[in-house]
Design a protein around this motif. Sequence first.
Motif, mmCIF file in Angstrom:
data_model
loop_
_atom_site.group_PDB
_atom_site.id
_atom_site.type_symbol
_atom_site.label_atom_id
_atom_site.label_comp_id
_atom_site.label_asym_id
_atom_site.label_seq_id
_atom_site.Cartn_x
_atom_site.Cartn_y
_atom_site.Cartn_z
ATOM 1 N N UNK A 196 76.608 32.808 49.937
ATOM 2 C CA UNK A 196 76.130 31.528 50.466
ATOM 3 C C UNK A 196 75.414 31.751 51.792
ATOM 4 N N UNK A 197 75.669 32.909 52.416
ATOM 5 C CA UNK A 197 75.014 33.198 53.692
ATOM 6 C C UNK A 197 73.598 33.710 53.500
ATOM 7 N N UNK A 198 73.253 34.035 52.283
ATOM 8 C CA UNK A 198 71.922 34.613 52.061
ATOM 9 C C UNK A 198 70.856 33.532 51.997
ATOM 10 N N UNK A 199 69.680 33.856 52.542
ATOM 11 C CA UNK A 199 68.608 32.872 52.459
ATOM 12 C C UNK A 199 68.181 32.685 50.999
ATOM 13 N N UNK A 200 67.856 31.459 50.609
ATOM 14 C CA UNK A 200 67.530 31.189 49.209
ATOM 15 C C UNK A 200 66.350 32.011 48.692
ATOM 16 N N UNK A 201 65.417 32.398 49.575
ATOM 17 C CA UNK A 201 64.254 33.175 49.104
ATOM 18 C C UNK A 201 64.689 34.460 48.414
ATOM 19 N N UNK A 202 65.812 34.986 48.894
ATOM 20 C CA UNK A 202 66.249 36.249 48.348
ATOM 21 C C UNK A 202 66.668 36.116 46.892
ATOM 22 N N UNK A 203 67.060 34.892 46.534
ATOM 23 C CA UNK A 203 67.648 34.699 45.217
ATOM 24 C C UNK A 203 66.638 34.210 44.201
ATOM 25 N N UNK A 204 65.439 33.941 44.674
ATOM 26 C CA UNK A 204 64.414 33.451 43.740
ATOM 27 C C UNK A 204 64.074 34.482 42.683
ATOM 28 N N UNK A 205 63.666 34.005 41.532
ATOM 29 C CA UNK A 205 63.236 34.907 40.457
ATOM 30 C C UNK A 205 62.111 35.812 40.953
ATOM 31 N N UNK A 206 62.089 37.012 40.463
ATOM 32 C CA UNK A 206 61.011 37.915 40.857
ATOM 33 C C UNK A 206 61.460 38.898 41.911
ATOM 34 N N UNK A 207 62.558 38.589 42.603
ATOM 35 C CA UNK A 207 63.081 39.548 43.582
ATOM 36 C C UNK A 207 63.974 40.539 42.851
ATOM 37 N N UNK A 208 65.090 40.029 42.369
ATOM 38 C CA UNK A 208 65.999 40.868 41.598
ATOM 39 C C UNK A 208 65.818 40.546 40.120
ATOM 40 N N UNK A 209 66.057 41.513 39.274
ATOM 41 C CA UNK A 209 65.967 41.252 37.847
ATOM 42 C C UNK A 209 67.100 40.325 37.406
ATOM 43 N N UNK A 210 68.235 40.482 38.046
ATOM 44 C CA UNK A 210 69.376 39.655 37.659
ATOM 45 C C UNK A 210 70.357 39.558 38.817
ATOM 46 N N UNK A 211 71.079 38.449 38.834
ATOM 47 C CA UNK A 211 72.157 38.294 39.815
ATOM 48 C C UNK A 211 73.468 38.199 39.038
ATOM 49 N N UNK A 212 74.391 39.076 39.368
ATOM 50 C CA UNK A 212 75.669 39.089 38.666
ATOM 51 C C UNK A 212 76.782 38.598 39.585
ATOM 52 N N UNK A 213 77.753 37.990 38.954
ATOM 53 C CA UNK A 213 78.889 37.492 39.700
ATOM 54 C C UNK A 213 80.157 38.215 39.236
ATOM 55 N N UNK A 214 80.821 38.858 40.177
ATOM 56 C CA UNK A 214 82.072 39.541 39.871
ATOM 57 C C UNK A 214 83.218 38.638 40.309
ATOM 58 N N UNK A 215 83.929 38.134 39.339
ATOM 59 C CA UNK A 215 85.026 37.203 39.625
ATOM 60 C C UNK A 215 86.321 37.998 39.798
ATOM 61 N N UNK A 216 87.400 37.286 40.106
ATOM 62 C CA UNK A 216 88.718 37.924 40.076
ATOM 63 C C UNK A 216 88.877 38.542 38.697
ATOM 64 N N UNK A 217 89.465 39.728 38.611
ATOM 65 C CA UNK A 217 89.549 40.361 37.295
ATOM 66 C C UNK A 217 90.373 39.534 36.301
ATOM 67 N N UNK A 218 89.902 39.516 35.082
ATOM 68 C CA UNK A 218 90.640 38.822 34.017
ATOM 69 C C UNK A 218 91.862 39.652 33.650
ATOM 70 N N UNK A 219 92.693 39.109 32.760
ATOM 71 C CA UNK A 219 93.901 39.827 32.376
ATOM 72 C C UNK A 219 93.536 41.196 31.787
ATOM 73 N N UNK A 220 92.554 41.171 30.907
ATOM 74 C CA UNK A 220 92.132 42.421 30.275
ATOM 75 C C UNK A 220 91.651 43.440 31.324
ATOM 76 N N UNK A 221 90.903 42.927 32.271
ATOM 77 C CA UNK A 221 90.367 43.820 33.305
ATOM 78 C C UNK A 221 91.473 44.375 34.199
ATOM 79 N N UNK A 222 92.444 43.534 34.484
ATOM 80 C CA UNK A 222 93.549 44.006 35.325
ATOM 81 C C UNK A 222 94.293 45.144 34.629
ATOM 82 N N UNK A 223 94.505 44.977 33.329
ATOM 83 C CA UNK A 223 95.182 46.034 32.569
ATOM 84 C C UNK A 223 94.367 47.325 32.648
ATOM 85 N N UNK A 224 93.082 47.157 32.506
ATOM 86 C CA UNK A 224 92.164 48.294 32.559
ATOM 87 C C UNK A 224 92.246 49.002 33.923
ATOM 88 N N UNK A 225 92.248 48.206 34.986
ATOM 89 C CA UNK A 225 92.280 48.774 36.340
ATOM 90 C C UNK A 225 93.626 49.472 36.602
#
Length: 528
Positions: A387-416
Motif C-alpha cells: 500500500x506504500x507503493x506509488x500506483x504508477x508502479x503497479x500499472x500494467x506494462x511495468x511488471x508482467x504480473x503481481x503475485x500475492x503471498x498469503x498466510x500459508x494454507x494448511x497444505x503449504x504449512x505441511x509442506x514447509x
Amino acid sequence: MSDFGVSFANLLRARFPYIYVGTWEEERVLGMIRDTARNAELVRTPRSVFTWSVTDGLVGPSAPAREICEAPLDALGFVARHADPAVFVFKDFHVFFGTDKREQDHTVVRKLRDLSTLLKNSPKPKNVVFLAPTVRLPLELEKEITVLEFDLPGVVEVRELLRGMIETNKRGGRLTVELGDADIDRFANAALGLTLHEAENAFARAMVKDARLSAADIESIYDEKRQIVRKTGIVEFVKSDVQIADVGGLENLKNWLKKRDKSWLEPAQKYGLPAPKGVLITGVPGCGKSLLAKAIGSAWQLPLLRLDVGRVFGMYIGMSEENIRSALRTAEAVAPSILWVDEIEKGFSRGGESDGGTSTRIFATFLTWMQEKVKPVFVIATANDISALPPEMLRKGRFDEIFFVDLPTRRERADIFSLHMKKKIKDAQVLGSLKITPEACAKLAEATEGFIGAEIEQVVVAALFEAYAESRALAWSDFGRAIKSTVPLSTTQAERIAEIRGWADKRAVRASEPDDVGAPQVGSAPRA
Ligand SMILES: Nc1ncnc2c1ncn2[C@@H]1O[C@H](COP(=O)(O)OP(=O)(O)O)[C@@H](O)[C@H]1O
Ligand SMILES: [Mg+2]
C-alpha cells in the motif's frame, strides 16, 4: 560502432546543442567521442574535439587552444566565437549547476541558455558535451540538454582489452598463457559489469599473481568483480544455493516462473515471445518471498543481483540518481540477469517530498527503465507493504504480473514443516522413533493455523532445542510446546495483515490456491 557512438552521432547530426553523459569512464567516453566526431560517414561534417577542465582550461585537438580559458565563462565565449565545426567536451561542469555544497552559478547557466540558440543556428555545426560522474541538470536548461546513457563495455571490447594485454605481456616474456579462445571468452564475460579500467585491473591482478594465466584464474576475476560491485554498495551479487524445492507451497507462482525459464534466450525471441519484464511479489512478511527470489537465481542459472534500495538513498544526496543508473547499468551489462529488488517499498514509497524530490526522481528513473529496457534483465521485486507503493508502479506494462503471498494454507504449512524438518534434522538419532510422514506434517499444519513460514521454521528449531536440552531424541510433544508458546504475527498484527489481504485480493494473483478451492469464499472474487 557502439550503440553509444550511433546515438551520439545522431545527436551531433541533428545539431543538438548540449549533450550530457554521466559516467566515471572519462577516457573511454572521450575516445568514443573523438572517433565519432571525426567519422564523416556518421556525422556528415567531421568536427575537431576540444576538451575543457577547470585545471587545464581548453585543450584543442592537438595542443592547448590558443586561448586557454580556464574560467568557464571565457571557455563558453570561445565556443561562441569558434568558427569551425567542433565538439566541446566540458569535464565536471555539473559543479556550476549547483550541488549540495555549492550554489548554482547563475551567470554560467544564463550564458549557456544564450549560447544554445547560437549553437543551433551557427553556420558550421558545433556541439557541447558535458561529461561528469553524475547527472545533474539545472532546471533552466532541462529542455536544452539531452542526457545520453553511456553503457559499460560490452564483451567485444573487454575481449579486445584482454587480448591486447596478453599480447603485450607475452612479448615482454613476462607471462605464460594457457588459455584457449573459449577461455578468453569466458574471462571477458566474467568481467562484464566492470568499467574498462576496472576490467584492466582485474586482468592485471590475475596475471601478476604467478606470471601465468590459466583457466583457473577466472575465479580471481569474479573475486575482483565482487569487490568492485561491493564497493558501489548498491548492487551485490548473491551467491545462492537455495533451490525452488526448498520453498514450500506457492505453486501458482512457481508454475508461472517455470514457464518463463529460458524465455529470455534467443530461441524464445525467434519464437516471437517478448522478453519477460519481471514480477512483483507482495504479501505477508516471512512467507517465502525473499527465499523464492533467491531460488530463481539458481533455478535459471543466471547472475542474481540484489539492489539495496535503502542504500541507494543512503548515500549523500544528489549521488542517488547516478547510483540507481549505475546499478541498472551493471544489471544490463551482465544480462541476461536477474535484478532482485528486495523490499522495494522501503525506497520507492510515497511521500518523497521531504528529500527535495530525490526519491521521486529515482523512482521515475527506475520506472522508465522498467518500461523501456531492451536488455534481458528480469526484475523480481518483493514488498511486504504494497500500500506504500506509488500506483504508477503497479500499472500494467511495468511488471508482467503481481503475485500475492498469503498466510500459508494448511497444505503449504505441511509442506514447509516437512521441508524444514528434513533440512535441519540430519542425524537419525535426533529423530529417534519419529517419522516425517505426510500424516505427521498434516497434524502439525492443523495445529498452526495462521502461522507464517518463518514461524514454522522457528517451531522446528525450538523443538530441537527442547530435545537437545534434555539430551534426548525429538518427541512430538516438543513441537506441541513450541507451537503453544508462539504468538503468531497474524494475531499480533491481525489488522495489518487484513489490510494487506484486502488490498491484494483485488489487484494481485494468488501465489497459491486456498485449501478450499471451489467452496465459496467470503469477500473475495473468484479468480481465473
Ligand atoms: N514458503 C516457505 N517455504 C520454506 N521456508 C519458508 C517459507 N516461508 C518462509 N520460510 C522461512 O522463513 C524465512 C524467512 O522468509 P522470507 O522469504 O525471508 O520471508 P519474506 O516473505 O518476508 O521475504 C526463510 O528464510 C525460510 O527459512
Ligand atoms: Mg523478504
